[in-house]
Design a protein around this motif. Sequence first.
Motif, PDB file in Angstrom:
ATOM      1  N   GLY A 244       0.828  -1.208   0.000  1.00  0.00           N
ATOM      2  CA  GLY A 244       0.000   0.000   0.000  1.00  0.00           C
ATOM      3  C   GLY A 244       0.857   1.251   0.000  1.00  0.00           C
ATOM      4  O   GLY A 244       0.582   2.209  -0.705  1.00  0.00           O
ATOM      5  N   ARG A 245       1.957   1.218   0.795  1.00  0.00           N
ATOM      6  CA  ARG A 245       2.871   2.359   0.826  1.00  0.00           C
ATOM      7  C   ARG A 245       3.574   2.530  -0.507  1.00  0.00           C
ATOM      8  O   ARG A 245       3.752   3.640  -0.984  1.00  0.00           O
TER       9      ARG A 245
ATOM     10  N   GLY B 188       2.422   1.687  -3.466  1.00  0.00           N
ATOM     11  CA  GLY B 188       1.439   2.237  -4.405  1.00  0.00           C
ATOM     12  C   GLY B 188       1.228   3.727  -4.193  1.00  0.00           C
ATOM     13  O   GLY B 188       1.108   4.496  -5.151  1.00  0.00           O
ATOM     14  N   THR B 189       1.208   4.144  -2.933  1.00  0.00           N
ATOM     15  CA  THR B 189       1.052   5.557  -2.622  1.00  0.00           C
ATOM     16  C   THR B 189       2.254   6.344  -3.121  1.00  0.00           C
ATOM     17  O   THR B 189       2.111   7.429  -3.679  1.00  0.00           O
ATOM     18  N   ARG B 190       3.448   5.798  -2.944  1.00  0.00           N
ATOM     19  CA  ARG B 190       4.670   6.460  -3.431  1.00  0.00           C
ATOM     20  C   ARG B 190       4.652   6.600  -4.950  1.00  0.00           C
ATOM     21  O   ARG B 190       5.028   7.620  -5.495  1.00  0.00           O
ATOM     22  N   ARG B 191       4.205   5.537  -5.646  1.00  0.00           N
ATOM     23  CA  ARG B 191       4.140   5.579  -7.118  1.00  0.00           C
ATOM     24  C   ARG B 191       3.162   6.659  -7.583  1.00  0.00           C
ATOM     25  O   ARG B 191       3.451   7.418  -8.497  1.00  0.00           O
ATOM     26  N   ARG B 192       2.006   6.714  -6.926  1.00  0.00           N
ATOM     27  CA  ARG B 192       1.022   7.736  -7.305  1.00  0.00           C
ATOM     28  C   ARG B 192       1.572   9.135  -7.044  1.00  0.00           C
ATOM     29  O   ARG B 192       1.398  10.047  -7.851  1.00  0.00           O
ATOM     30  N   ARG B 193       2.236   9.317  -5.930  1.00  0.00           N
ATOM     31  CA  ARG B 193       2.815  10.620  -5.598  1.00  0.00           C
ATOM     32  C   ARG B 193       3.885  11.002  -6.627  1.00  0.00           C
ATOM     33  O   ARG B 193       3.948  12.139  -7.085  1.00  0.00           O
TER      34      ARG B 193
ATOM     35  N   ARG C 161       2.236  12.124  -9.803  1.00  0.00           N
ATOM     36  CA  ARG C 161       1.679  13.464  -9.648  1.00  0.00           C
ATOM     37  C   ARG C 161       2.770  14.525  -9.785  1.00  0.00           C
ATOM     38  O   ARG C 161       2.563  15.554 -10.416  1.00  0.00           O
TER      39      ARG C 161
END
Length: 165
Positions: A17-18, A20-25, A28
Motif C-alpha cells: 500500500g505504501r 502504491g502511494t509512493r508511485r502515485r505521488r 503526480r
Amino acid sequence: MTDGEAEADGGTASSEGRAGTRRRRRWRVVLGTLIALVLLAASAVVVVLRQNDYDLREERVTRRHAGATLDGVPALPRTGDGPYGLAFFVHGDGRRWTPRTRRSTARSGSPSPASATSLSFSKPGVAGSEGNWLDQSMADRADESLAAVAWARARPDIDGRRIGL
C-alpha cells in the motif's frame, strides 16, 4: 493462522500500500512538472511575440544585373527615415524568394527592426526575377550580391557604413 503469520501477511499488504502511494505521488510530481514546463514555454512564446511585433514596411524593388531584372524586397522600419543599417540576405541553394526576408529578420532578433532594415533579392528565375539561378556559378552569385550591396549603398535611407551580409 498464527499470530506471526498474520503479522507477516499484514506487514506485506501494508508495504504494498505504501509502495502504491509512493508511485502515485511520483506520477503526480512528474505530471505537475510537465504541466508547469508546458505553461512556462507557452508564456515565453507569448512574451517574445508581444515584444517583437516587427512593424516593418516592405516595398518591391527591381534592379538590373548581368542583363536580367532581379526582384527584391527591402523591409524597413515603419517609422523614421533613416539612414538605417542593412542586413543583406543572400539565399543559398533552392528556389527561395524574397518575402521570406521579413521572417528571417524577425527570427534572428538582429538587426533590430527599429534601427535597421533587411534586403533580399530573388535568385534569377524565381518570383519575378529573370534568368535561371541553376546557370549561375558561385562567382556569379557573389558578383550579383556585391552589385546589390552597391545598389543599396546608393539609397539615401541606407547607411553605407553599416551593411552586413
